[in-house]
Design an enzyme around this catalytic site. Structure first.
Site: not given
Ligand code: UGA
Length: 450
Positions: A97, A164, A166, A268, A275, A278, A345
């Site tokens: 989506t 959920f 990752r 950072g 995810c 959006k 993305r």
């Molecule tokens: C995220 C959620 O964490 C999942 O629980 C969810 O299921 C998923 O989206 C989804 O909607 O499908 P994801 O997109 O794989 O998962 O990535 P994250 O690990 O959440 O990281 C997202 C972004 O935040 C990355 O760019 C990461 O570098 C950044 N980030 C993360 C930070 O800048 N600081 C942090 O402390 C943690």
């Protein structure tokens, strides 16, 4: 009483979520049929390969896809909705989506067409389970649509079961979920989902049973909370920049309070990917439609803080280079939105690299897994086959995705390659002492004095 036949499961949409879910369902012991409208994708998955890099997923596919030596044979793929309708007792809808072009709202067209295409082939009782991230209210609408189109009528039931997982941990998160949330309208739907998830439930995964709207909201509110946490610490980074503080120390110190916790407090260049960005925008758009936009105005701020990080990184680079980017050489480490993924993305790293390039710098990028995807969306950047090659002749090196490989780089070896030993850490995961020992000028975002 004779033993009931095990449930037969289908998974519609075999992108990142669906491919992982299909393989995980086979691992849990079910016979699984995955569907994708792309014949190429089906052929790829049948070979036990995936279109994206996800640790452990190809191994799991090959363990179960029929035709592989020693495989369980429990997992097959098809492009036919008719076959899926005939085969399955429980159908998981895992299509994406994305954000609508030029709007905050999310594009429901893939979910809508999946439900329509499946419904007409439901000739016997079936449970259709949505896993895609959707605006609240979608499940109720889709349940009515399903019952209207399905030859079996009301016996085609809908449930909502948000995901959920990752990226980078998809297999682990799917096999051992930290919670299972189901939005259901009947005891039967709940029981079938308990049967599907019997193994993780036996391992102790909490099972939260709720109504449709709450189950949809759980997903968007969880991602909003995570985005807020990251933007909170990045707002503190801005204050640290102004006040000569150190955001990494600050995060460590507040993280010891277990009401706050240290996870998702890494400051950072901010969050990206398919995810969080959006999802918060779609959530704001939906709240607006519901007349509740005021409740989510803070997410607009969360989004702006996040997008500002990229601009701050560009400015820090310009400052480090004496006020201009024109004609400078920049080595960039990292292109993906996070490590252990090849996903670029809405990647902050690639966005920063692109901005620097558009403002006149000569940028060379290296990423352990994301090169091909990065090149496809940003072909005009330079790409090098290794970290050392990316930084060769550079006036400044930028660390923009926190791959483990970069933490293990030898500052002495890189020092031989660059023109100037100057490093900017956009992810706050490199050790300043290590680099300074080799005479590098080291500067991290949100840590002006560290
Ligand atoms: C995220 C959620 O964490 C999942 O629980 C969810 O299921 C998923 O989206 C989804 O909607 O499908 P994801 O997109 O794989 O998962 O990535 P994250 O690990 O959440 O990281 C997202 C972004 O935040 C990355 O760019 C990461 O570098 C950044 N980030 C993360 C930070 O800048 N600081 C942090 O402390 C943690």
């Amino acid at each position: 009483m004779a033993n009931k036949a095990p449930l037969r499961i289908t998974v519609i949409g075999t992108g990142y979520l669906g491919a992982t879910h299909a393989a995980a369902m086979a691992e849990l012991g079910f016979d699984v049929l995955g569907l994708d409208i792309s014949a190429e994708k089906v052929a790829l998955l049948e070979r036990g390969e995936t279109p994206m890099y996800e640790p452990g997923l190809e191994e799991l596919l090959r363990k179960h896809v029929a035709g592989h030596e020693g495989s369980s044979g429990r997992l097959r793929f098809t492009t036919s909705y008719e076959e899926v309708g005939e085969f399955g007792d429980v159908h998981f809808v895992c299509v994406n989506t994305p954000q609508k072009h030029g709007e905050y709202a999310c594009d429901m067209s893939y979910v809508d067409s999946a439900i329509d295409a499946l419904a007409v082939h439901l000739h016997r009782p079936a449970l259709v389970v949505g896993k895609s991230t959707v605006p609240v209210g979608s499940a109720a609408r889709l349940a009515a649509r399903l019952a209207e189109l399905a030859p079996v009528g009301e016996e085609a039931e809908l449930a909502w079961n948000p995901e959920f997982l990752r990226e980078g941990f998809a297999v682990q998160d799917t096999l051992h979920p930290d919670r299972i949330v189901v939005g259901v309208r009947s005891e039967r739907a709940e029981q079938q989902l308990r049967e599907v998830y019997a193994k993780p439930l036996a391992e102790g995964s909490p099972f939260v049973v709720t109504d449709f709207p709450t189950s949809e909201l759980v997903k968007t509110s969880a991602n909003s909370f995570l985005a807020t946490k990251i933007s909170f610490i990045n707002a503190m980074a801005e204050v640290c920049e102004a006040a000569d503080g150190d955001v990494a120390k600050l995060a460590e110190a507040i993280g010891y309070d277990d009401r706050i916790g240290k996870k998702f407090l890494r400051s950072g260049i901010g969050f990206g990917g398919g995810c969080l960005p959006k999802d918060i925008r779609a959530f704001m758009a939906r709240a607006g439609e519901l007349g509740a936009s005021e409740a989510l105005t803070f997410l607009r701020e969360v989004d702006s803080i996040n997008m500002r990080r990229r601009a701050h990184m560009v400015e820090l680079t310009r400052q480090a280079l004496g006020g201009t980017l024109l004609g400078t050489r920049i080595g960039v480490l990292g292109a993906t939105f996070k490590p252990d993924s090849d996903d670029v993305r809405d990647s902050p790293a690639l966005n920063v690299a692109g901005q620097l390039h558009l403002q006149g710098a000569q940028v060379t990028v290296y990423d352990p897994k994301g090169m091909e995807n990065a090149r496809a969306i940003f072909p005009t950047l330079g790409y090098a086959p290794s970290a050392v090659e990316a930084v060769r002749g550079a006036d400044v090196v930028l660390h923009l995705t926190e791959w483990r490989e970069f933490q293990q780089l030898d500052p002495a070896v890189l020092g031989e390659a660059v023109a100037v030993r100057r490093l900017l850490d956009g992810r706050n995961t490199l050790d300043p002492a290590l680099w300074r020992k080799e005479n590098w000028t080291f500067r991290a975002l949100g840590r002006p004095t560290a």
